[in-house]
Design a protein around this motif. Sequence first.
Motif, PDB file in Angstrom:
ATOM      1  N   THR A  17      22.974   4.748  -8.927  1.00  0.00           N
ATOM      2  CA  THR A  17      23.707   3.915  -7.965  1.00  0.00           C
ATOM      3  C   THR A  17      22.855   2.688  -7.618  1.00  0.00           C
ATOM      4  O   THR A  17      21.616   2.751  -7.689  1.00  0.00           O
ATOM      5  N   ASN A  18      23.522   1.619  -7.231  1.00  0.00           N
ATOM      6  CA  ASN A  18      22.774   0.427  -6.802  1.00  0.00           C
ATOM      7  C   ASN A  18      21.879   0.755  -5.608  1.00  0.00           C
ATOM      8  O   ASN A  18      20.761   0.272  -5.493  1.00  0.00           O
ATOM      9  N   GLU A  19      22.396   1.645  -4.731  1.00  0.00           N
ATOM     10  CA  GLU A  19      21.609   2.061  -3.548  1.00  0.00           C
ATOM     11  C   GLU A  19      20.259   2.634  -4.000  1.00  0.00           C
ATOM     12  O   GLU A  19      19.211   2.303  -3.449  1.00  0.00           O
ATOM     13  N   ALA A  20      20.327   3.477  -5.054  1.00  0.00           N
ATOM     14  CA  ALA A  20      19.096   4.102  -5.568  1.00  0.00           C
ATOM     15  C   ALA A  20      18.183   3.036  -6.169  1.00  0.00           C
ATOM     16  O   ALA A  20      16.974   3.023  -5.918  1.00  0.00           O
ATOM     17  N   ALA A  21      18.767   2.118  -6.941  1.00  0.00           N
ATOM     18  CA  ALA A  21      17.959   1.065  -7.581  1.00  0.00           C
ATOM     19  C   ALA A  21      17.251   0.222  -6.524  1.00  0.00           C
ATOM     20  O   ALA A  21      16.073  -0.117  -6.669  1.00  0.00           O
ATOM     21  N   ASP A  22      17.968  -0.059  -5.430  1.00  0.00           N
ATOM     22  CA  ASP A  22      17.351  -0.860  -4.351  1.00  0.00           C
ATOM     23  C   ASP A  22      16.231  -0.067  -3.676  1.00  0.00           C
ATOM     24  O   ASP A  22      15.144  -0.566  -3.445  1.00  0.00           O
ATOM     25  N   GLU A  23      16.514   1.206  -3.381  1.00  0.00           N
ATOM     26  CA  GLU A  23      15.527   2.035  -2.667  1.00  0.00           C
ATOM     27  C   GLU A  23      14.244   2.180  -3.486  1.00  0.00           C
ATOM     28  O   GLU A  23      13.149   2.190  -2.951  1.00  0.00           O
ATOM     29  N   LEU A  24      14.406   2.286  -4.828  1.00  0.00           N
ATOM     30  CA  LEU A  24      13.233   2.418  -5.692  1.00  0.00           C
ATOM     31  C   LEU A  24      12.647   1.047  -6.046  1.00  0.00           C
ATOM     32  O   LEU A  24      11.634   0.958  -6.747  1.00  0.00           O
ATOM     33  N   ALA A  25      13.333  -0.019  -5.555  1.00  0.00           N
ATOM     34  CA  ALA A  25      12.886  -1.405  -5.831  1.00  0.00           C
ATOM     35  C   ALA A  25      12.540  -1.555  -7.313  1.00  0.00           C
ATOM     36  O   ALA A  25      11.470  -2.016  -7.686  1.00  0.00           O
ATOM     37  N   LEU A  26      13.496  -1.139  -8.152  1.00  0.00           N
ATOM     38  CA  LEU A  26      13.242  -1.137  -9.598  1.00  0.00           C
ATOM     39  C   LEU A  26      13.222  -2.549 -10.174  1.00  0.00           C
ATOM     40  O   LEU A  26      14.057  -3.393  -9.812  1.00  0.00           O
ATOM     41  N   LYS A  27      12.292  -2.798 -11.075  1.00  0.00           N
ATOM     42  CA  LYS A  27      12.291  -4.063 -11.792  1.00  0.00           C
ATOM     43  C   LYS A  27      11.725  -3.842 -13.206  1.00  0.00           C
ATOM     44  O   LYS A  27      11.048  -2.813 -13.455  1.00  0.00           O
TER      45      LYS A  27
END
Lengths: 68, 68, 68, 68, 68, 68
Positions: free
Chosen positions: C40-50
């Motif tokens: 989920t985008n929420e997860a991607a944001d929380e993990l600050a993925l790049k």
Amino acid sequence: MKLSARNALKGKVESLHRGTVTTTLKVATGGGDLITSSITNEAADELALKVGDQVTAIIKSSDVIIGK
Amino acid sequence: MKLSARNALKGKVESLHRGTVTTTLKVATGGGDLITSSITNEAADELALKVGDQVTAIIKSSDVIIGK
Amino acid sequence: MKLSARNALKGKVESLHRGTVTTTLKVATGGGDLITSSITNEAADELALKVGDQVTAIIKSSDVIIGK
Amino acid sequence: MKLSARNALKGKVESLHRGTVTTTLKVATGGGDLITSSITNEAADELALKVGDQVTAIIKSSDVIIGK
Amino acid sequence: MKLSARNALKGKVESLHRGTVTTTLKVATGGGDLITSSITNEAADELALKVGDQVTAIIKSSDVIIGK
Amino acid sequence: MKLSARNALKGKVESLHRGTVTTTLKVATGGGDLITSSITNEAADELALKVGDQVTAIIKSSDVIIGK
């Protein structure tokens, strides 16, 4: 390690039932729910799981079906 | 209807976020945990879900990963 | 935190594609495979993925289908 | 047959452990990772799996959890 | 390629609904059931899916919940 | 209880095979397909499943892989 799975419920192992292949455990969450998980015996051994252990029950949001 | 899934947690819809394809909802279980579920918009419409609804969060035991 | 999931493949984020609801990322594992995950985008944001991040791709053994 | 699952990792069966109900196998992918899969004994028999077989490990992108 | 998943239901694509991220399709099986699948748009494009296509709906036995 | 899972196929239990940990059953759907499900023995006991029972096979749309 943070996980992408949206549900990470902390709790205590209430019971452990080891089958020939999988181990079924019940986790009493801090919130007071009882969550059942079945994992491989290999995993249960590696985590050295026992009743009373503090664990986290991890569940992807897409694995939660809603009934109404 | 009884289900083979080992986890059926009763609770109340706390929040509903509708995306273009899926709806993400948070369910406050009777036990006090907050469970996140993502379902299709089609399902959310069919269940006519809204905040405050009494629902059941259904999770197979094999979908619960344990962390320790 | 050790996990009951049998597959935990370390690797580097090669690409990230953010949709309206989910983020699809490709992880180049240490072993040289390219694993696709959608979270989920929420997860991607929380993990600050790049791109370039060191991550672990976690997969339950029961989620791996074998073809021959 | 092409599959909608985003991950199809080719590899060789390194080990096979037959339980009473499920068979757990480890697949060394071309990339050098070792992927664990657990399938039903019925499936293992139907695919006539044995160590050394060339197989494909098939995983949906939504079944890959990311840890960071 | 034979698969370890226990369910491989042949059928025809009855409808295709493309969202921003996922494509939802309905497959009329030879048996007369209508099975709904949601896959990534990337997968739908790669399989060049269109209404009328002969496809196979593949489901692991552990992903089938029983209600009674 | 309505469910968010998109597939709810009604049918009759054709066969039941009890293993040490899981029970594998085949359900002949009204449509004429044969769907295989594997559930825990605990679930099979709780549902008091037997050959001839009318049941519903419940499958999330995201758990249906498409092959072409």
